[in-house]
Write a protein that holds these residues in place. Structure first.
Motif, short mmCIF file in Angstrom:
data_model
loop_
_atom_site.label_atom_id
_atom_site.label_comp_id
_atom_site.label_asym_id
_atom_site.label_seq_id
_atom_site.Cartn_x
_atom_site.Cartn_y
_atom_site.Cartn_z
N PRO A 97 31.53 -3.68 47.58
CA PRO A 97 30.42 -4.63 47.76
C PRO A 97 29.26 -4.02 48.53
CG PRO A 97 32.23 -5.15 49.23
CD PRO A 97 32.73 -4.08 48.33
N LEU A 98 28.07 -4.58 48.29
CA LEU A 98 26.86 -4.10 48.95
C LEU A 98 25.79 -5.19 48.90
CD1 LEU A 98 24.94 -1.50 46.71
CD2 LEU A 98 26.32 -3.38 45.85
N TYR A 99 24.66 -4.91 49.53
CA TYR A 99 23.51 -5.82 49.57
C TYR A 99 23.11 -6.21 48.16
CZ TYR A 99 18.69 -7.22 50.86
OH TYR A 99 17.50 -7.88 51.03
N SER A 100 23.01 -7.51 47.90
CA SER A 100 22.82 -8.03 46.53
C SER A 100 21.51 -7.62 45.88
CB SER A 100 22.91 -9.55 46.55
OG SER A 100 21.86 -10.11 47.33
N GLU A 101 20.49 -7.30 46.67
CA GLU A 101 19.19 -6.98 46.08
C GLU A 101 19.21 -5.68 45.28
OE1 GLU A 101 16.65 -8.95 45.87
OE2 GLU A 101 17.44 -10.50 47.21
N TYR A 102 20.19 -4.83 45.53
CA TYR A 102 20.28 -3.61 44.73
C TYR A 102 20.55 -3.93 43.26
CZ TYR A 102 19.98 -0.45 48.69
OH TYR A 102 19.51 0.26 49.77
N SER A 117 34.27 0.24 43.13
CA SER A 117 34.79 -0.43 44.31
C SER A 117 35.00 0.56 45.45
CB SER A 117 36.11 -1.14 43.99
OG SER A 117 36.67 -1.68 45.17
N ARG A 118 34.49 0.20 46.63
CA ARG A 118 34.78 0.99 47.83
C ARG A 118 36.11 0.59 48.46
NH1 ARG A 118 32.58 -0.47 51.74
NH2 ARG A 118 31.39 -2.31 51.12
N LEU A 119 36.69 -0.51 47.99
CA LEU A 119 37.83 -1.12 48.67
C LEU A 119 39.17 -0.65 48.15
CD1 LEU A 119 36.42 -4.76 48.87
CD2 LEU A 119 36.13 -2.86 50.48
N ALA A 139 28.55 0.01 55.64
CA ALA A 139 28.54 -0.90 54.50
C ALA A 139 28.47 -2.36 54.93
CB ALA A 139 29.79 -0.67 53.65
N THR A 140 28.07 -3.18 53.99
CA THR A 140 28.09 -4.62 54.19
C THR A 140 28.83 -5.26 53.03
OG1 THR A 140 26.72 -6.60 54.55
CG2 THR A 140 25.81 -4.93 53.10
N PRO A 141 29.67 -6.29 53.26
CA PRO A 141 29.80 -7.06 54.50
C PRO A 141 30.92 -6.63 55.43
CG PRO A 141 30.97 -8.19 52.78
CD PRO A 141 30.42 -6.93 52.14
N ASP A 142 31.55 -5.48 55.19
CA ASP A 142 32.74 -5.09 55.94
C ASP A 142 32.44 -4.22 57.16
OD1 ASP A 142 32.22 -3.66 53.35
OD2 ASP A 142 33.36 -2.10 54.36
N CYS A 304 31.72 -15.07 51.96
CA CYS A 304 31.56 -13.80 51.26
C CYS A 304 32.15 -13.79 49.86
CB CYS A 304 32.20 -12.68 52.09
SG CYS A 304 31.40 -12.43 53.68
N PHE A 305 32.43 -14.95 49.31
CA PHE A 305 33.04 -15.00 47.97
C PHE A 305 32.11 -14.46 46.90
CE2 PHE A 305 30.90 -19.06 48.64
CZ PHE A 305 30.16 -19.21 47.48
N ASN A 306 30.81 -14.41 47.16
CA ASN A 306 29.89 -13.92 46.14
C ASN A 306 29.54 -12.44 46.31
OD1 ASN A 306 28.46 -14.49 48.45
ND2 ASN A 306 27.13 -16.01 47.53
N PHE A 307 30.29 -11.72 47.13
CA PHE A 307 30.22 -10.27 47.14
C PHE A 307 31.24 -9.73 46.14
CE2 PHE A 307 28.28 -10.85 51.33
CZ PHE A 307 27.36 -9.82 51.37
N ASP A 308 30.87 -8.64 45.45
CA ASP A 308 31.80 -8.02 44.52
C ASP A 308 33.11 -7.65 45.21
OD1 ASP A 308 30.15 -7.89 42.11
OD2 ASP A 308 28.91 -6.49 43.27
N TYR A 309 34.20 -7.89 44.52
CA TYR A 309 35.55 -7.51 44.95
C TYR A 309 36.08 -8.33 46.13
CZ TYR A 309 34.19 -3.57 42.04
OH TYR A 309 33.71 -2.79 41.01
#
Length: 347
Positions: A97-102, A117-119, A139-142, A304-309
């Motif tokens: 996951p990352l900042y949504s504007e990207y 995925s970074r996770l 990273a965000t949000p972690d 944070c449900f709308n962050f990838d993964y």
């Protein structure tokens, strides 16, 4: 996806003023500077362009780059969109996951978006040659920081595949972590995104930067009046305020430890993730209940449900002052006590 928890929306729902809500969803430095901004009439009556040179010199000193390697924009988000418009490759890999504007900027510039995925799994496998790669560190949000050794393996692979590399270091300064920006001198397809609003506590001052080679910066050609004289003057003064930097880092360390202890000992989270910046990601099967309970107490956190993964079991809490932390501690204790009573009443 909003950039925080949308405090104005929830103030309307709660029928209260926004400043009545403690906003743990906002990850802006909570240290309040003692030195106030000083302005003169010339700050307002003159165009900002003649001030840019001085500001770039101050930024260069702070970030160990050359003034010719800096492009200034009306916020880091604007910098992202403008950078994506200037890069011609149409394939982009986002380490999420990352900042949504990207992702939004990639879609707006008609780029084909792929996610890694970074996770979990191997982050080196999926990137194709001559693509754009985006990596946020920390990273965000972690709040995970990938040290130079970890990042170096990825970096070598990206270079071997002739990728255009974008590294976002907007949360680096809270803990004075090592930067990779020096590599703009050796790899000509590297861009560093730098937000000033996070550490320097100035979300209302719209200045962001891109650091890259002199040749790349010339190609970007940002508008000559894309930031105001007020923005420039504020950032000049804040970047030159060594007392603010030192006090911020000391305050951050103390408050971060305090928040971690509250979350870790609350008894309502299955996991509080380690963080290298000014927020903590948490996981709980009761996340929705926690969110709603805290909101009733006029405490807003970031879902944070709308962050990838990630899913609806994740919440993010930003570091705040001790008074805000105490209210959070009390609210979580009330939630735990209520749960224990309900459990005792089960047949």
């Amino acid at each position: 996806m909003s950039h925080g928890g949308d405090i104005y929306k929830y103030a309307k729902i709660l029928e209260c003023e926004p400043d009545e809500i403690i906003d743990f969803s906002s990850n802006i430095n909570c240290y309040e500077a003692e030195n106030e901004l000083t302005l003169t009439n010339k700050t307002i009556t003159q165009y900002a362009d003649f001030r840019y040179k001085e500001l770039k010199s101050i930024i260069a000193q702070n970030y160990d780059v050359k003034p010719s390697q800096i492009a200034l924009y009306n916020g880091a988000t604007t910098a992202i969109y403008e950078l994506f418009r200037s890069i011609k490759q149409k394939r982009i890999f986002l380490y999420a996951p990352l900042y949504s504007e990207y992702e939004k900027a990639a879609q707006k510039t008609k780029k084909a978006v792929f996610k890694v995925s970074r996770l979990g799994g191997d982050m080196e496998d999926e990137v194709l040659e001559k693509s754009i790669v985006v990596f946020v560190n920390p990273a965000t949000p972690d709040g995970t920081y990938y040290d130079n050794e970890e990042l170096e393996e990825l970096f070598s692979m990206w270079i071997e595949k002739e990728c255009t590399i974008i590294i976002d270091e907007s949360f680096l300064e809270f803990e004075a972590l090592p930067s990779i920006r020096h590599k703009i001198n050796t790899y000509k397809k590297l861009y560093i995104i730098q937000s000033f609003s996070k550490f320097y506590a100035c979300a209302g001052v719209r200045i962001g930067a891109i650091f890259s080679s002199k040749k790349n910066i010339k190609k970007l050609e940002p508008s000559i009046w894309n930031i105001s004289s007020l923005d420039v003057e504020f950032l000049k003064q804040r970047l030159s305020d060594e007392e603010f930097k030192t006090a911020s880092k000391e305050f951050h360390k103390k408050q971060k430890n305090e928040l971690f202890e509250i979350l870790e000992n609350s008894g309502v989270f299955e996991q509080v993730f380690e963080s290298d910046t000014n927020f903590f990601l948490t996981k709980s099967e009761r996340a929705a209940e926690i969110f709603n309970h805290l909101l009733e107490e006029k405490i807003l956190v970031r879902r944070c449900f709308n962050f990838d993964y990630l899913d609806n079991t994740f919440l993010r809490f930003a570091v705040k002052d001790s008074a805000s932390h105490q209210k959070l501690r009390d609210a979580l204790a009330t939630l735990l006590k209520t749960s224990e009573v309900q459990t005792d009443e089960l047949p």
